[in-house]
Design a protein around this motif. Structure first.
Motif, mmCIF file in Angstrom:
data_model
loop_
_atom_site.group_PDB
_atom_site.id
_atom_site.type_symbol
_atom_site.label_atom_id
_atom_site.label_comp_id
_atom_site.label_asym_id
_atom_site.label_seq_id
_atom_site.Cartn_x
_atom_site.Cartn_y
_atom_site.Cartn_z
ATOM 1 N N UNK A 146 -2.677 12.486 6.847
ATOM 2 C CA UNK A 146 -3.349 11.926 8.072
ATOM 3 C C UNK A 146 -4.464 10.768 7.347
ATOM 4 N N UNK A 147 -4.789 11.013 6.290
ATOM 5 C CA UNK A 147 -6.120 10.018 5.772
ATOM 6 C C UNK A 147 -5.332 8.670 5.509
ATOM 7 N N UNK A 187 -16.722 -0.078 7.566
ATOM 8 C CA UNK A 187 -17.435 1.202 7.788
ATOM 9 C C UNK A 187 -16.365 2.171 8.381
ATOM 10 N N UNK A 188 -15.455 1.651 9.144
ATOM 11 C CA UNK A 188 -14.313 2.419 9.781
ATOM 12 C C UNK A 188 -13.716 3.086 8.807
ATOM 13 N N UNK A 189 -13.223 2.290 7.500
ATOM 14 C CA UNK A 189 -12.472 3.135 6.732
ATOM 15 C C UNK A 189 -13.040 4.189 5.924
ATOM 16 N N UNK A 215 0.945 -1.167 0.093
ATOM 17 C CA UNK A 215 -0.095 -0.010 0.240
ATOM 18 C C UNK A 215 0.884 1.223 0.127
ATOM 19 N N UNK A 216 2.023 1.105 0.358
ATOM 20 C CA UNK A 216 3.016 2.363 0.096
ATOM 21 C C UNK A 216 3.531 2.585 -1.250
ATOM 22 N N UNK A 217 3.334 1.655 -2.322
ATOM 23 C CA UNK A 217 3.786 1.676 -3.491
ATOM 24 C C UNK A 217 3.291 2.982 -4.280
ATOM 25 N N UNK A 246 -4.441 3.215 6.926
ATOM 26 C CA UNK A 246 -3.513 2.040 6.898
ATOM 27 C C UNK A 246 -3.519 1.587 8.234
ATOM 28 N N UNK A 247 -3.983 2.350 9.176
ATOM 29 C CA UNK A 247 -4.100 1.667 10.405
ATOM 30 C C UNK A 247 -5.196 0.980 10.620
ATOM 31 N N UNK A 248 -6.418 1.173 10.008
ATOM 32 C CA UNK A 248 -7.516 0.158 9.995
ATOM 33 C C UNK A 248 -7.276 -0.819 9.253
ATOM 34 N N UNK A 249 -6.727 -0.948 8.104
ATOM 35 C CA UNK A 249 -6.259 -1.987 7.433
ATOM 36 C C UNK A 249 -5.348 -2.977 8.182
ATOM 37 N N UNK A 250 -4.684 -2.568 8.735
ATOM 38 C CA UNK A 250 -3.566 -3.501 9.646
ATOM 39 C C UNK A 250 -4.464 -4.121 10.801
#
Length: 288
Positions: free
Chosen positions: A264-265, A214-216, A44-46, A270-274
């Motif tokens: 920030x977004x 929904x969190x994303x 996801x950083x690419x 990314x935090x939610x995905x992890x």
């Protein structure tokens, strides 16, 4: 059958709740059909790195006009100037506080309403209708009304962000609760476990993918609301900084604000995905 045995049976059933995905061997077959290649770590950083490279190269060779989009090194310099000579740190803290409080209230409210509506026909009849009506009315269109109710201070901003982020949490969590196959309820009746255990061990885990989805959406919505509400008489925050930059024609500072919102977004998503990857490690999906 004992209660422990019933819970064990439901634990097996939970792993096959719709949306949990296919077995691992099937997932491997699907991946082979889609194409060869090994999984890329931190893939996801690419995209963001590639986007930054295109921006830098385009600015360097003159394809991107500096009057239209400031070069990234000029944005970095403007960021340093805002940090050293202005209160950029305080602006970031103020924006994160607004977004964090609004998102927290929205997530808690959306989850409670979804659980109440999804697990009770009476709750659904009382809650789902008004929520669907609210979905058809953009929250940003309600800001003038919120200004009349709460003034133009911090309360109005937090309430707006909370309402914006509540809807996607409610919709996706409610859908996850309602999409669980009825055969699991029949299984619970057959093996004789209580409603509370069934909800804890099957219903809520089965709705977790919907909640995290929904969190994303809620994180993105909260930042969208933040961008708008900070244009209303804000004396601090990234939006306040951008408003001043617009008045003085400082394009580089405007881009600093946009980059901060984007970072920030991206970090929040990314935090939610992890979290999703860890919380749903029992699933077997095409992602492997």
């Amino acid at each position: 059958m004992t209660t422990t045995g019933a819970i064990d049976a439901l634990t097996v059933a939970k792993a096959t709740v719709p949306g949990a995905g296919a077995p691992k061997t099937d997932a491997r077959v699907v991946r082979r059909r889609l194409g060869p290649g090994r999984r890329i770590r931190f893939a996801f950083w690419v995209g963001p790195i590639l986007l930054l490279a295109v921006w830098a190269i385009g600015s360097k060779v003159g394809v991107i006009n500096p009057a239209v989009l400031t070069a990234p090194w000029d944005v970095a310099q403007a960021f340093q100037d805002q940090w050293v000579n202005h209160d950029l740190g305080g602006d970031i803290a103020a924006s994160l506080e607004r977004a964090g409080l609004g998102l927290a209230f929205g997530v808690v409210g959306g989850t409670l309403l979804a659980v109440t509506s999804g697990l009770s026909r009476i709750g659904e009849s009382l809650i789902d209708g008004p929520i669907q009506i609210k979905r058809s009315v953009p929250t940003l269109a309600l800001i003038p009304l919120f200004v009349a109710w709460f003034g133009i201070g911090q309360e109005m901003k937090i309430v707006t962000i909370a309402l914006i982020s509540m809807i996607p949490v409610y919709v996706n969590t409610h859908n996850g609760l309602r999409s669980i196959d009825g055969k699991y309820a029949e299984l619970a009746e057959t093996i004789g476990i209580g409603r509370g255990e069934f909800i804890r061990h099957v219903v809520l885990p089965g709705a977790l993918p919907g909640f995290l989805l929904g969190m994303r959406f809620a994180v993105t919505s909260a930042l969208l609301g933040l961008v708008v509400v900070e244009q209303y008489n804000a004396t601090s925050g990234i939006g306040h900084m951008m408003t001043l930059a617009e008045e003085y024609g400082e394009t580089d500072v405007l881009v600093v604000g946009l980059v901060l919102y984007g970072v920030f977004g991206f970090l929040a998503d990314t935090a939610v995905r992890l979290t999703e990857r860890r919380a749903l490690s029992w699933r077997r999906t095409i992602e492997g």
